[in-house]
Scaffold this motif. Structure first.
Motif, PDB file in Angstrom:
ATOM      1  N   TYR A 312      27.503 -14.963 -21.417  1.00 34.33           N
ATOM      2  CA  TYR A 312      27.674 -14.388 -22.746  1.00 34.33           C
ATOM      3  C   TYR A 312      26.296 -14.000 -23.278  1.00 34.33           C
ATOM      4  CZ  TYR A 312      26.542 -19.276 -23.719  1.00 34.33           C
ATOM      5  OH  TYR A 312      25.972 -20.519 -23.709  1.00 34.33           O
ATOM      6  N   PRO A 313      26.242 -13.113 -24.269  1.00 34.56           N
ATOM      7  CA  PRO A 313      24.937 -12.677 -24.778  1.00 34.56           C
ATOM      8  C   PRO A 313      24.219 -13.792 -25.511  1.00 34.56           C
ATOM      9  CG  PRO A 313      26.756 -11.450 -25.798  1.00 34.56           C
ATOM     10  CD  PRO A 313      27.362 -12.460 -24.904  1.00 34.56           C
ATOM     11  N   LYS A 314      22.904 -13.693 -25.545  1.00 36.34           N
ATOM     12  CA  LYS A 314      22.108 -14.657 -26.300  1.00 36.34           C
ATOM     13  C   LYS A 314      22.337 -14.470 -27.802  1.00 36.34           C
ATOM     14  CE  LYS A 314      18.361 -15.271 -22.971  1.00 36.34           C
ATOM     15  NZ  LYS A 314      16.897 -15.175 -22.749  1.00 36.34           N
ATOM     16  N   GLY A 315      22.173 -15.578 -28.553  1.00 38.16           N
ATOM     17  CA  GLY A 315      22.369 -15.531 -29.994  1.00 38.16           C
ATOM     18  C   GLY A 315      21.088 -15.196 -30.742  1.00 38.16           C
ATOM     19  N   ASP A 316      21.262 -14.861 -32.016  1.00 37.00           N
ATOM     20  CA  ASP A 316      20.157 -14.433 -32.873  1.00 37.00           C
ATOM     21  C   ASP A 316      19.768 -15.523 -33.861  1.00 37.00           C
ATOM     22  OD1 ASP A 316      20.546 -11.986 -31.600  1.00 37.00           O
ATOM     23  OD2 ASP A 316      21.841 -11.228 -33.203  1.00 37.00           O
ATOM     24  N   LEU A 317      18.594 -15.362 -34.472  1.00 35.62           N
ATOM     25  CA  LEU A 317      18.150 -16.209 -35.577  1.00 35.62           C
ATOM     26  C   LEU A 317      18.210 -15.384 -36.859  1.00 35.62           C
ATOM     27  CD1 LEU A 317      16.938 -18.708 -36.891  1.00 35.62           C
ATOM     28  CD2 LEU A 317      14.676 -17.951 -36.113  1.00 35.62           C
ATOM     29  N   LEU A 318      19.057 -15.817 -37.790  1.00 36.81           N
ATOM     30  CA  LEU A 318      19.231 -15.123 -39.064  1.00 36.81           C
ATOM     31  C   LEU A 318      18.523 -15.877 -40.188  1.00 36.81           C
ATOM     32  CD1 LEU A 318      23.093 -14.460 -38.886  1.00 36.81           C
ATOM     33  CD2 LEU A 318      21.248 -13.081 -37.890  1.00 36.81           C
ATOM     34  N   GLN A 319      18.069 -15.123 -41.178  1.00 40.43           N
ATOM     35  CA  GLN A 319      17.529 -15.708 -42.411  1.00 40.43           C
ATOM     36  C   GLN A 319      18.355 -15.161 -43.573  1.00 40.43           C
ATOM     37  OE1 GLN A 319      13.436 -14.702 -43.291  1.00 40.43           O
ATOM     38  NE2 GLN A 319      13.208 -16.388 -44.748  1.00 40.43           N
ATOM     39  N   ILE A 320      18.884 -16.062 -44.395  1.00 38.32           N
ATOM     40  CA  ILE A 320      19.755 -15.651 -45.497  1.00 38.32           C
ATOM     41  C   ILE A 320      19.122 -16.073 -46.823  1.00 38.32           C
ATOM     42  CG2 ILE A 320      22.044 -15.860 -46.536  1.00 38.32           C
ATOM     43  CD1 ILE A 320      23.123 -16.600 -43.793  1.00 38.32           C
ATOM     44  N   ASN A 321      18.934 -15.117 -47.715  1.00 37.73           N
ATOM     45  CA  ASN A 321      18.493 -15.414 -49.079  1.00 37.73           C
ATOM     46  C   ASN A 321      19.704 -15.901 -49.867  1.00 37.73           C
ATOM     47  OD1 ASN A 321      17.982 -14.940 -51.978  1.00 37.73           O
ATOM     48  ND2 ASN A 321      16.029 -14.113 -51.242  1.00 37.73           N
ATOM     49  N   LEU A 322      19.685 -17.152 -50.312  1.00 32.33           N
ATOM     50  CA  LEU A 322      20.861 -17.750 -50.941  1.00 32.33           C
ATOM     51  C   LEU A 322      21.090 -17.256 -52.370  1.00 32.33           C
ATOM     52  CD1 LEU A 322      20.634 -21.412 -49.634  1.00 32.33           C
ATOM     53  CD2 LEU A 322      21.814 -19.428 -48.661  1.00 32.33           C
ATOM     54  N   GLN A 323      20.082 -16.595 -52.979  1.00 31.14           N
ATOM     55  CA  GLN A 323      20.279 -16.015 -54.303  1.00 31.14           C
ATOM     56  C   GLN A 323      20.950 -14.642 -54.216  1.00 31.14           C
ATOM     57  OE1 GLN A 323      17.253 -17.862 -53.761  1.00 31.14           O
ATOM     58  NE2 GLN A 323      18.411 -19.440 -54.848  1.00 31.14           N
ATOM     59  N   THR A 324      20.537 -13.844 -53.235  1.00 34.58           N
ATOM     60  CA  THR A 324      21.050 -12.480 -53.126  1.00 34.58           C
ATOM     61  C   THR A 324      22.098 -12.321 -52.020  1.00 34.58           C
ATOM     62  OG1 THR A 324      19.348 -11.823 -51.530  1.00 34.58           O
ATOM     63  CG2 THR A 324      18.790 -11.630 -53.868  1.00 34.58           C
ATOM     64  N   SER A 325      22.225 -13.352 -51.153  1.00 31.28           N
ATOM     65  CA  SER A 325      23.127 -13.316 -49.995  1.00 31.28           C
ATOM     66  C   SER A 325      22.705 -12.287 -48.951  1.00 31.28           C
ATOM     67  CB  SER A 325      24.573 -13.042 -50.418  1.00 31.28           C
ATOM     68  OG  SER A 325      25.050 -14.081 -51.240  1.00 31.28           O
ATOM     69  N   LYS A 326      21.491 -11.758 -49.078  1.00 32.26           N
ATOM     70  CA  LYS A 326      20.996 -10.793 -48.102  1.00 32.26           C
ATOM     71  C   LYS A 326      20.712 -11.489 -46.782  1.00 32.26           C
ATOM     72  CE  LYS A 326      17.350  -7.419 -47.159  1.00 32.26           C
ATOM     73  NZ  LYS A 326      16.095  -6.782 -47.655  1.00 32.26           N
TER      74      LYS A 326
END
Length: 425
Positions: A312-326
């Protein structure tokens, strides 16, 4: 090296001359005829028939060696003893005319008072040993207790004396003594049982309450829920059953709220730990699995792509701004089978565990640079390889050690780490 090989039709006899008290005289002669119907024979120069010497032909590979057992009473009060002669005899069993095939002269068996070190002593010795590079070889704290069968997630307390573990196969919440000064180092204590299909764990600062997420599992024997466990009474309370597939639980700084990853719904939630009410912080995430928050609780880091059968493909590292949900994809294809993620104290590095392929021992512990001001930003260093289902890892408070668990290996281990060796910071 003594040659104990033989030709077809030949048999081997082994003679040992033993000097117990070091006076240069033979006190015992032991004769052994391996792989025949003859028993071992003891010729005792001192006519002590109550102290037989035996060989065990069943506990060695043919042609490689033998196991020799002698009663402790024979060497009582002796610090060492001497084998004055060892002879390998060959012939047609069992004629009197054995031919001398090989021999070895006098050698001393030293340090009869040596004892097996306790696990805590082995650990203390390991802690003081040096290592090169960014990380040491691992030390196994416990891999024998059935309570940690399928060890999946762990929390290390602030004093670095206790590791709390949930285990998938045993369905148990336990604690492991990781205090190097304790004679009970490595001991496992069961805290709660019957936690079918647990996925993650967090414990409050006072170590009185644990929160555990569970899943239904492939056989539907479990349940998608968030449980609260009183560590003093062992009482289990279901806080929520409104989750699709919870894979991660994080207690907030004030311990009134928690954060949960929902794999099935592709969402990241905030949950009230008193009422169980859920607030969606982010959704439409692709295969989210483990998460971690910065101390200010303004940003979350989430790894995608958990382990599953096949390629299966490798996974990513996400960063989420919890105020804007971006949502920002910080690094693509960074993890093979997401297991866990945790930040260092300075929040410049992310320690991740990579499960690898399902039922394969290609898991890893790695560190990713998440400091935008560093020339090594987004780079990754592998600390340890060939792990059997690496699923969770935690720093100690001084960030000199990393504790980790492996599901398939059913163990908790630790490595030493040199943070100064990581990246050009």
């Amino acid at each position: 090296m003594i040659d104990t090989t033989r030709r077809i039709g030949e048999y081997v006899q082994i003679d040992l001359d033993i000097d117990i008290n070091g006076d240069g005289r033979m006190d015992y002669m032991a004769v052994f005829r391996p792989r025949t119907e003859d028993d071992s024979i003891l010729m005792n120069q001192n006519a002590d028939e109550e102290n037989p010497v035996t060989f065990n032909p069943d506990n060695f590979a043919e042609g490689d060696g033998i196991e020799f057992k002698m009663p402790i009473s024979i060497i009582e009060n002796q610090h060492n003893f001497t084998i004055t002669n060892l002879r390998i005899m060959k012939g047609v069993c069992c004629d009197a005319d054995w031919q001398l095939e090989d021999s070895m002269g006098s050698f001393k068996v030293e340090n009869l008072e040596e004892r097996e070190l306790a696990q805590s002593e082995k650990y203390t010795t390991w802690l003081s040993s040096s290592f090169e590079g960014s990380a040491s070889e691992s030390f196994v704290i416990n891999d024998t207790d059935p309570a940690i069968s399928g060890a999946r997630a762990l929390i290390v307390n602030e004093q670095n004396t206790i590791a709390y573990i949930i285990s998938e196969f045993s369905a148990i919440l336990s604690k492991v003594n990781i205090d190097p000064s304790s004679a009970n180092f490595g001991e496992v204590t069961v805290l709660a049982e019957g936690l079918l299909r647990p996925t993650d764990l967090d414990v409050n600062g006072a170590e009185t309450i644990a929160y555990v997420t569970t899943e239904s599992g492939f056989d539907q024997t479990g349940k998608e829920s968030l449980l609260q466990i009183d560590l003093q009474t062992n009482e289990i309370t279901e806080l929520s059953n409104q989750l699709g597939h919870p894979t991660n639980i994080i207690i907030g700084q004030d311990e009134t709220e928690g954060y949960i990853v929902d794999l099935r719904n592709g969402s990241f939630y905030k949950i009230n730990l008193a009422s169980g009410d859920i607030t969606t912080l982010s959704k439409e995430l692709n295969d989210p699995y483990p998460a971690v928050l910065n101390q200010a609780e303004t940003d979350a880091y989430i790894l995608t792509g958990p382990a599953r059968e096949g390629d299966y493909p490798k996974g990513d590292l996400l960063q989420i701004n919890l105020q804007t949900s971006k949502v920002n994809t910080l690094i693509k294809d960074v993890v093979l089978g997401a297991g866990s993620i945790v930040l260092n104290n300075n929040e410049t590095l992310a320690l991740i565990s990579e499960f690898g392929h399902e039922a394969g021992c290609d898991g890893r512990l790695s560190v990713v640079n998440i400091d935008p001001g560093s020339p090594s930003f987004t780079e990754k260093i592998v600390l340890l390889e060939k792990l059997c289902g690496a699923h969770d890892a935690k720093f100690n408070s001084s960030e000199t050690l990393i504790y980790f668990v492996e599901v398939d290996a059913s163990r908790i281990s630790v490595i030493k780490v040199n943070m100064e060796e990581l990246f050009d910071r």
